[in-house]
Scaffold this active site. Structure first.
Site, PDB file in Angstrom:
ATOM      1  N   LYS A 100       0.937  -1.000   0.007  1.00  5.57           N
ATOM      2  CA  LYS A 100       0.073  -0.031   0.106  1.00  5.57           C
ATOM      3  C   LYS A 100       0.781   1.375   0.006  1.00  5.57           C
ATOM      4  O   LYS A 100       2.026   1.157   0.842  1.00  5.57           O
ATOM      5  CB  LYS A 100      -0.774  -0.012   1.145  1.00  5.57           C
ATOM      6  CG  LYS A 100      -1.805   1.044   1.393  1.00  5.57           C
ATOM      7  CD  LYS A 100      -2.384   0.788   2.986  1.00  5.57           C
ATOM      8  CE  LYS A 100      -3.359   2.026   3.199  1.00  5.57           C
ATOM      9  NZ  LYS A 100      -2.549   3.158   3.676  1.00  5.57           N
ATOM     10  N   LYS A 128       7.496   0.924   1.576  1.00  7.56           N
ATOM     11  CA  LYS A 128       8.249   0.213   0.566  1.00  7.56           C
ATOM     12  C   LYS A 128       9.453   0.886   0.280  1.00  7.56           C
ATOM     13  O   LYS A 128      10.569   0.013   0.212  1.00  7.56           O
ATOM     14  CB  LYS A 128       7.358   0.246  -0.692  1.00  7.56           C
ATOM     15  CG  LYS A 128       5.946  -0.499  -0.720  1.00  7.56           C
ATOM     16  CD  LYS A 128       5.132  -0.496  -1.854  1.00  7.56           C
ATOM     17  CE  LYS A 128       4.942   0.915  -2.427  1.00  7.56           C
ATOM     18  NZ  LYS A 128       3.999   1.743  -1.433  1.00  7.56           N
ATOM     19  N   LYS A 183       5.311   8.805  -7.585  1.00  9.83           N
ATOM     20  CA  LYS A 183       5.877   9.475  -6.579  1.00  9.83           C
ATOM     21  C   LYS A 183       7.467   9.810  -6.901  1.00  9.83           C
ATOM     22  O   LYS A 183       7.853  10.641  -6.267  1.00  9.83           O
ATOM     23  CB  LYS A 183       5.519   8.944  -5.343  1.00  9.83           C
ATOM     24  CG  LYS A 183       4.758   9.749  -4.290  1.00  9.83           C
ATOM     25  CD  LYS A 183       4.783   9.599  -2.962  1.00  9.83           C
ATOM     26  CE  LYS A 183       4.823   8.059  -2.313  1.00  9.83           C
ATOM     27  NZ  LYS A 183       4.899   7.815  -0.937  1.00  9.83           N
ATOM     28  N   ASP A 206      -1.584  -0.078  -4.377  1.00  9.60           N
ATOM     29  CA  ASP A 206      -2.724  -0.083  -4.063  1.00  9.60           C
ATOM     30  C   ASP A 206      -4.187  -0.587  -5.079  1.00  9.60           C
ATOM     31  O   ASP A 206      -4.904  -1.057  -4.824  1.00  9.60           O
ATOM     32  CB  ASP A 206      -3.036   1.260  -3.946  1.00  9.60           C
ATOM     33  CG  ASP A 206      -2.437   2.009  -2.725  1.00  9.60           C
ATOM     34  OD1 ASP A 206      -1.251   2.007  -2.636  1.00  9.60           O
ATOM     35  OD2 ASP A 206      -2.997   2.365  -1.778  1.00  9.60           O
TER      36      ASP A 206
HETATM   37  P1  ADP Z   1       5.998   3.828   0.587  1.00  6.20           P
HETATM   38  O1  ADP Z   1       7.054   3.830  -0.578  1.00  6.20           O
HETATM   39  O2  ADP Z   1       5.390   2.542   0.778  1.00  6.20           O
HETATM   40  O3  ADP Z   1       4.811   4.619  -0.010  1.00  6.20           O
HETATM   41  P2  ADP Z   1       7.870   5.313   2.586  1.00  6.20           P
HETATM   42  O4  ADP Z   1       8.752   4.174   2.487  1.00  6.20           O
HETATM   43  O5  ADP Z   1       7.911   6.527   1.622  1.00  6.20           O
HETATM   44  O6  ADP Z   1       6.454   4.453   2.029  1.00  6.20           O
HETATM   45  O7  ADP Z   1       7.475   5.497   3.929  1.00  6.20           O
HETATM   46  C1  ADP Z   1       6.564   6.417   4.327  1.00  6.20           C
HETATM   47  C2  ADP Z   1       6.968   7.105   5.509  1.00  6.20           C
HETATM   48  O8  ADP Z   1       7.062   6.198   6.812  1.00  6.20           O
HETATM   49  C3  ADP Z   1       8.149   7.691   5.452  1.00  6.20           C
HETATM   50  O9  ADP Z   1       8.314   8.912   6.162  1.00  6.20           O
HETATM   51  C4  ADP Z   1       9.266   6.811   6.369  1.00  6.20           C
HETATM   52  O10 ADP Z   1      10.390   7.429   6.890  1.00  6.20           O
HETATM   53  C5  ADP Z   1       8.395   6.035   7.377  1.00  6.20           C
HETATM   54  N1  ADP Z   1       8.685   4.646   7.797  1.00  6.20           N
HETATM   55  C6  ADP Z   1       8.650   3.664   7.080  1.00  6.20           C
HETATM   56  N2  ADP Z   1       9.297   2.642   7.884  1.00  6.20           N
HETATM   57  C7  ADP Z   1       9.401   3.124   9.004  1.00  6.20           C
HETATM   58  C8  ADP Z   1       9.962   2.529  10.512  1.00  6.20           C
HETATM   59  N3  ADP Z   1      10.143   1.223  10.258  1.00  6.20           N
HETATM   60  N4  ADP Z   1      10.131   3.172  11.360  1.00  6.20           N
HETATM   61  C9  ADP Z   1       9.916   4.584  11.306  1.00  6.20           C
HETATM   62  N5  ADP Z   1       9.215   5.051  10.171  1.00  6.20           N
HETATM   63  C10 ADP Z   1       9.010   4.470   9.114  1.00  6.20           C
HETATM   64 MG    MG Z   2       7.688   4.994  -2.144  1.00  3.39          MG
END
Ligand code: ADP
Ligand code: MG
Length: 270
Positions: free
Chosen positions: A9, A14, A40, A126
């Site tokens: 999601k 990710k 993104k 998603d």
């Molecule tokens: P996605 O790629 O799935 O959209 P992101 O990797 O960009 O998600 O993560 C979304 C937010 O969550 C970011 O701000 C990231 O720093 C935070 N985040 C992800 N994993 C963790 C974790 N294990 N602990 C704290 N923050 C996290």
């Molecule tokens: Mg991402």
């Protein structure tokens, strides 16, 4: 070498997980390439130390004949990791899924990825539309991992991705390697994730706790592996990378019905 896709999601973690895994794999001596398949286009930010503006779609749009070179779309990040961002459509025009199809076709046509490279596709899950399914449908990736927390909507997305994998596994080599739990500190999260993974004929390969070091590193535009190499969290990403490197227990998932999913979350008191 393994061709891995990380699905889940939006906002679930990710890209953070992918970038830390890429960094850990590179520490292990692998030649790594991370390909962001999310409009993104911030998948490789923690590896490049900046947002990649030279996405495949941007480069194709800017060129007169629609042709691009490998040097235009492959950028070198932390520890020599090759970084590619598929990019997204112009706002209001075109389709994000279509963008991924075009981007991956370009990369393949350029022969830009060598067989000995370990590749991580970081894919938004998603909606598993034709475009977002390309890495699993067209054989780009064989080992699929789904990032999820214990939240219902995250599990719902994970279950849908499992449906996609099940569909394409019948005619190809694509398999589910496991669920990567990324903590949101929900009620009985570890139990929910473990039971969900088992019920869909897979396993929880790792539970990554929520830790503020991830956010501190993110502000520095770095992975935890680079920013806090001695931290517990860095070791968790390293352990996950080792498990994925040797994981031969890849299976065809058996997704749940929505009612079964709701029941599972309800049972653990979410
Ligand atoms: P996605 O790629 O799935 O959209 P992101 O990797 O960009 O998600 O993560 C979304 C937010 O969550 C970011 O701000 C990231 O720093 C935070 N985040 C992800 N994993 C963790 C974790 N294990 N602990 C704290 N923050 C996290
Ligand atoms: Mg991402």
């Amino acid at each position: 070498m393994k061709k891995i896709a990380i699905y889940g999601k939006g906002g679930i973690g990710k890209s953070t997980t992918s970038a830390n895994l890429s960094a850990a794999f590179s520490e292990m001596g692998h030649k790594v390439c991370q390909i962001g398949c999310d409009p993104k286009n911030d998948s490789t930010r923690l590896l490049l130390g900046r947002i990649c503006r030279e996405t495949v779609l941007d480069m194709v749009r800017e060129s007169e004949d629609g042709e691009v070179t490998a040097a235009q779309i492959i950028h070198t990040g932390f520890n020599g990791i090759q970084c590619v961002e598929a990019g997204g459509p112009e706002p209001g025009v075109g389709c994000a899924g279509r963008g991924i199809i075009v981007a991956l076709e370009k990369i393949r046509a350029l022969g830009a990825i060598a067989e000995e490279q370990l590749v991580i596709y970081d894919v938004l899950g998603d909606v598993v539309c034709g475009g977002f399914a390309v890495p699993i449908r067209e054989g780009y990736a064989t080992d699929i991992y789904i990032v999820s927390s214990g939240e219902l909507m995250s599990l719902y997305a994970a279950n849908n991705i499992a449906k996609g994998i099940q569909k394409f596994a019948k005619r190809g080599k694509v398999r589910l390697g496991g669920i990567i739990g990324n903590g949101r500190n929900t009620e009985n999260e570890l139990e929910v994730l473990t039971e969900f993974a088992t019920k869909i004929n897979s396993k929880l390969i790792m539970y990554i706790p929520r830790d503020k070091v991830v956010n501190q590193a993110e502000v520095q535009r770095k992975t935890v592996i680079e920013w806090a190499p001695e931290s517990n969290q860095a070791d968790i990403y390293r352990t996950l990378a080792k498990k994925m490197d040797t994981n031969e227990d890849l299976r065809i998932p058996e997704p749940l019905s929505f009612e079964e999913l709701e029941e599972l979350v309800y049972k653990y008191g979410n």
